[in-house]
Design a protein around this motif. Structure first.
Motif, mmCIF file in Angstrom:
data_model
loop_
_atom_site.group_PDB
_atom_site.id
_atom_site.type_symbol
_atom_site.label_atom_id
_atom_site.label_comp_id
_atom_site.label_asym_id
_atom_site.label_seq_id
_atom_site.Cartn_x
_atom_site.Cartn_y
_atom_site.Cartn_z
ATOM 1 N N GLY A 101 0.822 -1.212 0.000
ATOM 2 C CA GLY A 101 0.000 0.000 0.000
ATOM 3 C C GLY A 101 0.849 1.251 0.000
ATOM 4 N N SER A 102 0.216 2.370 -0.307
ATOM 5 C CA SER A 102 0.972 3.627 -0.409
ATOM 6 C C SER A 102 1.443 4.136 0.940
ATOM 7 C CB SER A 102 0.124 4.722 -1.029
ATOM 8 O OG SER A 102 -0.784 4.209 -1.913
ATOM 9 N N CYS A 103 0.718 3.799 1.986
ATOM 10 C CA CYS A 103 1.030 4.424 3.274
ATOM 11 C C CYS A 103 2.427 4.121 3.790
ATOM 12 C CB CYS A 103 -0.026 4.055 4.294
ATOM 13 S SG CYS A 103 -1.545 4.953 4.019
ATOM 14 N N PRO A 104 2.884 2.877 3.780
ATOM 15 C CA PRO A 104 4.263 2.670 4.249
ATOM 16 C C PRO A 104 5.311 3.284 3.316
ATOM 17 C CG PRO A 104 3.148 0.561 3.937
ATOM 18 C CD PRO A 104 2.218 1.607 3.492
ATOM 19 N N HIS A 119 7.845 7.248 6.100
ATOM 20 C CA HIS A 119 8.668 6.364 5.282
ATOM 21 C C HIS A 119 9.111 5.193 6.143
ATOM 22 C CE1 HIS A 119 9.044 9.375 2.085
ATOM 23 N NE2 HIS A 119 9.008 10.230 3.085
ATOM 24 N N LEU A 120 8.560 4.055 5.853
ATOM 25 C CA LEU A 120 8.908 2.902 6.668
ATOM 26 C C LEU A 120 10.378 2.537 6.532
ATOM 27 C CD1 LEU A 120 7.871 0.595 8.479
ATOM 28 C CD2 LEU A 120 7.540 -0.725 6.433
ATOM 29 N N ASP A 121 10.961 2.793 5.348
ATOM 30 C CA ASP A 121 12.333 2.325 5.146
ATOM 31 C C ASP A 121 13.354 3.177 5.886
ATOM 32 O OD1 ASP A 121 11.643 4.327 3.515
ATOM 33 O OD2 ASP A 121 12.750 3.647 1.768
ATOM 34 N N LYS A 122 12.891 4.176 6.634
ATOM 35 C CA LYS A 122 13.834 4.858 7.508
ATOM 36 C C LYS A 122 14.080 4.050 8.782
ATOM 37 C CE LYS A 122 12.748 9.565 6.107
ATOM 38 N NZ LYS A 122 11.990 10.770 6.464
ATOM 39 N N TYR A 123 13.182 3.122 9.076
ATOM 40 C CA TYR A 123 13.254 2.419 10.358
ATOM 41 C C TYR A 123 13.607 0.947 10.227
ATOM 42 C CZ TYR A 123 10.814 6.697 11.268
ATOM 43 O OH TYR A 123 10.481 8.016 11.309
ATOM 44 N N HIS A 165 23.893 -1.544 8.699
ATOM 45 C CA HIS A 165 23.602 -0.171 9.116
ATOM 46 C C HIS A 165 22.768 -0.125 10.366
ATOM 47 C CE1 HIS A 165 25.310 1.384 5.455
ATOM 48 N NE2 HIS A 165 24.607 0.515 4.786
ATOM 49 N N TYR A 166 22.954 -1.134 11.223
ATOM 50 C CA TYR A 166 22.081 -1.209 12.385
ATOM 51 C C TYR A 166 22.130 0.068 13.219
ATOM 52 C CZ TYR A 166 19.640 -2.770 16.451
ATOM 53 O OH TYR A 166 18.733 -2.851 17.456
ATOM 54 N N ALA A 167 23.325 0.630 13.339
ATOM 55 C CA ALA A 167 23.451 1.837 14.163
ATOM 56 C C ALA A 167 22.542 2.941 13.664
ATOM 57 C CB ALA A 167 24.895 2.306 14.154
ATOM 58 N N LYS A 168 22.520 3.120 12.348
ATOM 59 C CA LYS A 168 21.688 4.197 11.790
ATOM 60 C C LYS A 168 20.207 3.901 11.996
ATOM 61 C CE LYS A 168 24.936 5.509 8.226
ATOM 62 N NZ LYS A 168 25.254 5.266 6.804
ATOM 63 N N TYR A 169 19.841 2.647 11.745
ATOM 64 C CA TYR A 169 18.431 2.292 11.921
ATOM 65 C C TYR A 169 18.019 2.508 13.377
ATOM 66 C CZ TYR A 169 17.845 0.250 7.293
ATOM 67 O OH TYR A 169 17.728 0.072 5.957
ATOM 68 N N ARG A 170 18.859 2.026 14.264
ATOM 69 C CA ARG A 170 18.518 2.147 15.676
ATOM 70 C C ARG A 170 18.415 3.618 16.087
ATOM 71 N NH1 ARG A 170 17.394 -1.573 20.179
ATOM 72 N NH2 ARG A 170 17.765 -0.346 22.021
ATOM 73 N N ARG A 171 19.284 4.439 15.518
ATOM 74 C CA ARG A 171 19.236 5.858 15.856
ATOM 75 C C ARG A 171 17.903 6.464 15.396
ATOM 76 N NH1 ARG A 171 22.487 9.016 12.936
ATOM 77 N NH2 ARG A 171 24.104 7.428 12.884
ATOM 78 N N ILE B 162 13.939 12.838 10.058
ATOM 79 C CA ILE B 162 14.636 11.553 10.167
ATOM 80 C C ILE B 162 15.334 11.288 8.839
ATOM 81 C CG2 ILE B 162 14.340 9.104 10.633
ATOM 82 C CD1 ILE B 162 13.337 10.545 12.963
ATOM 83 N N PRO B 163 16.625 11.026 8.872
ATOM 84 C CA PRO B 163 17.320 10.807 7.588
ATOM 85 C C PRO B 163 17.058 9.410 7.041
ATOM 86 C CG PRO B 163 18.831 10.541 9.414
ATOM 87 C CD PRO B 163 17.519 10.930 10.020
ATOM 88 N N PHE B 164 17.139 9.290 5.731
ATOM 89 C CA PHE B 164 17.092 7.966 5.117
ATOM 90 C C PHE B 164 18.384 7.243 5.417
ATOM 91 C CE2 PHE B 164 13.789 9.851 2.489
ATOM 92 C CZ PHE B 164 12.893 8.803 2.449
ATOM 93 N N VAL B 165 18.307 5.941 5.498
ATOM 94 C CA VAL B 165 19.522 5.156 5.674
ATOM 95 C C VAL B 165 20.031 4.838 4.284
ATOM 96 C CG1 VAL B 165 20.465 3.035 6.614
ATOM 97 C CG2 VAL B 165 18.606 4.194 7.781
ATOM 98 N N ASP B 166 21.000 5.604 3.833
ATOM 99 C CA ASP B 166 21.437 5.352 2.457
ATOM 100 C C ASP B 166 22.536 4.304 2.451
ATOM 101 O OD1 ASP B 166 22.832 7.213 3.846
ATOM 102 O OD2 ASP B 166 23.788 8.053 2.069
ATOM 103 N N ASP B 167 22.516 3.592 1.371
ATOM 104 C CA ASP B 167 23.396 2.454 1.259
ATOM 105 C C ASP B 167 24.361 2.729 0.111
ATOM 106 O OD1 ASP B 167 24.570 0.066 1.260
ATOM 107 O OD2 ASP B 167 22.750 -1.120 0.982
ATOM 108 N N LYS B 168 25.611 2.797 0.450
ATOM 109 C CA LYS B 168 26.597 3.192 -0.563
ATOM 110 C C LYS B 168 26.678 2.193 -1.707
ATOM 111 C CE LYS B 168 28.310 6.839 1.480
ATOM 112 N NZ LYS B 168 28.218 6.590 2.926
ATOM 113 N N LYS B 169 26.381 0.929 -1.366
ATOM 114 C CA LYS B 169 26.520 -0.082 -2.398
ATOM 115 C C LYS B 169 25.329 -0.104 -3.337
ATOM 116 C CE LYS B 169 29.405 -2.861 0.526
ATOM 117 N NZ LYS B 169 28.975 -3.014 1.907
#
Ligand code: SF4
Lengths: 201, 172
Positions: A101-104, A119-123, A165-171, B162-169
């Motif tokens: 769906g569009s919402c996530p 944006h779900l993909d930030k988390y 990128h766990y650190a970024k996601y967790r942040r 909130i920033p996007f988690v960008d992936d260099k690859k």
């Protein structure tokens, strides 16, 4: 879908044996039965006799410990996000996430809501999206067959991205949810990440 | 009872001062009253047979600088004509520092509605047994259902930061 892109077909048996691991993952997707947003209305007909997702090897399971496909079926409120992250972290690898769906994707019609993350993909990492408000059950199967292609080509690597990128996601997660009450899944090794980048660069 | 609305209107008018009632002739009756009278009115209506509190809602009237509380009552116990009638009991409270008395003593199911209004409109219901958060996960400066809460600005300030988690690859 063309034959090349991995239709379930006897001609493909030879190919399956080249990478039996991929084949096993492709054809036994266990979808976590997690209901969020309006899109979940489409899931019961999808998994039951009318559309019968089991033809594609997709069956719903009750607990994240047994699942490897996570369908996010609609808008994600801040409260739901907490449980999405918890469930996602409990799933064994390899795991695939599909935003339904569009919402996530970008908030959809809740783009200026006070309580819906856009944006779900930030988390959490997301391997594929199904656009539409709401998508029809057929779209789930299109997504599943696309996911097969991605798995075949080794591109459905959201879970590796999550590790890396766990650190970024967790942040990001902590920015929205405050202190999370569960310990980090992986070490928050942002320093290592940076040094690795330096070496690579 | 042919027209319970009419009879009830007369009864209410005789009992309460400075109320206005208005029926649409069919199955809805709006009663506006001063805020002091609400609790008495609710218990009176409950005794009369309107034993079901369907909803408490709130309207933010920014121009008049008031919050309007709406209690929607219906009946399970009365006769058929009464069961068809819904009563909308409306009252206004000031917008600044809004406070009101809880209706949980009269209708037990008022509790979750009042918690919801407390959270979304910032109304303090005095005497409520448990005015804890119900839905929201985050803190808001202005309760988010108030009309002066700027959702777009909030989204820009919070979710868009909130920033996007960008992936260099370049993986998906
Ligand atoms: S995309 Fe449409 S159907 Fe899906 S959750 Fe959002 S509003 Fe509901």
């Amino acid at each position: 879908m063309t034959k090349k892109s991995g239709k379930m077909d006897r001609n493909n048996i030879g190919k399956w044996f080249k990478s039996p691991g991929n084949m096993g993952q492709k054809y036994s997707l266990h979808a976590l039965y997690f209901c969020t947003g309006c899109g979940i209305i489409e899931i019961p007909p999808t998994i039951t006799t009318r559309w019968d997702a089991e033809r594609f090897g997709v069956i719903p399971v009750a607990t994240p410990r047994q699942a490897n496909l996570f369908l996010i079926t609609g808008y994600v409120s801040v409260k739901t996000l907490r449980y999405i992250i918890r469930s996602y972290e409990q799933m064994p690898e390899p795991k695939y996430t599909v935003g339904f769906g569009s919402c996530p994707i970008n908030g959809g019609m809740y783009w200026d809501s006070y309580n819906t993350i856009k944006h779900l993909d930030k988390y959490i990492p997301v391997d594929g999206w199904i656009a539409g408000c709401m998508p029809r059950p057929e779209a789930v199967f299109v997504a599943v067959t696309h996911l097969w292609t991605l798995i075949d080509k080794g591109m459905a690597t959201g879970y590796l991205k999550y590790r890396e990128h766990y650190a970024k996601y967790r942040r990001n997660q902590e920015k929205i949810l405050g202190e999370l009450e569960w310990p980090p899944l992986f070490s928050k090794e942002e320093e290592n990440e940076k040094s690795r980048e330096k070496v690579a660069g | 009872m042919k027209n319970p609305g009419k009879k009830l209107q007369d009864e209410l008018r005789s009992m309460f001062e400075s109320i206005s009632t208005e029926g649409d002739g069919e199955n809805r009756m709006t009663v506006k009253c001063r805020k002091e009278a609400v609790i008495t009115m609710l218990s009176f209506l409950k005794k009369t047979g309107f034993d079901h509190l369907a909803l408490i809602s709130c309207v933010d009237r920014l121009n008049d600088n008031v919050l309007e509380l709406v209690y929607i009552l219906s009946s399970y116990g009365g006769d058929v004509a009464m069961q068809k009638l819904n009563i909308l009991l409306k009252t206004t409270i000031p917008r600044e520092n809004p406070q009101f008395y809880t209706a949980t003593e009269i209708f037990g199911n008022a509790s979750p509605y009042e918690r919801e209004l407390h959270e979304l409109y910032g109304i303090l219901f005095r005497g409520h047994p448990r005015l804890t958060p119900l839905f929201l996960e985050r803190e808001y400066d202005i309760p988010p259902f108030r009309k002066d809460f700027d959702t777009r600005k909030y989204v820009k300030d919070v979710f868009d930061q909130i920033p996007f988690v960008d992936d260099k690859k370049g993986r998906t």
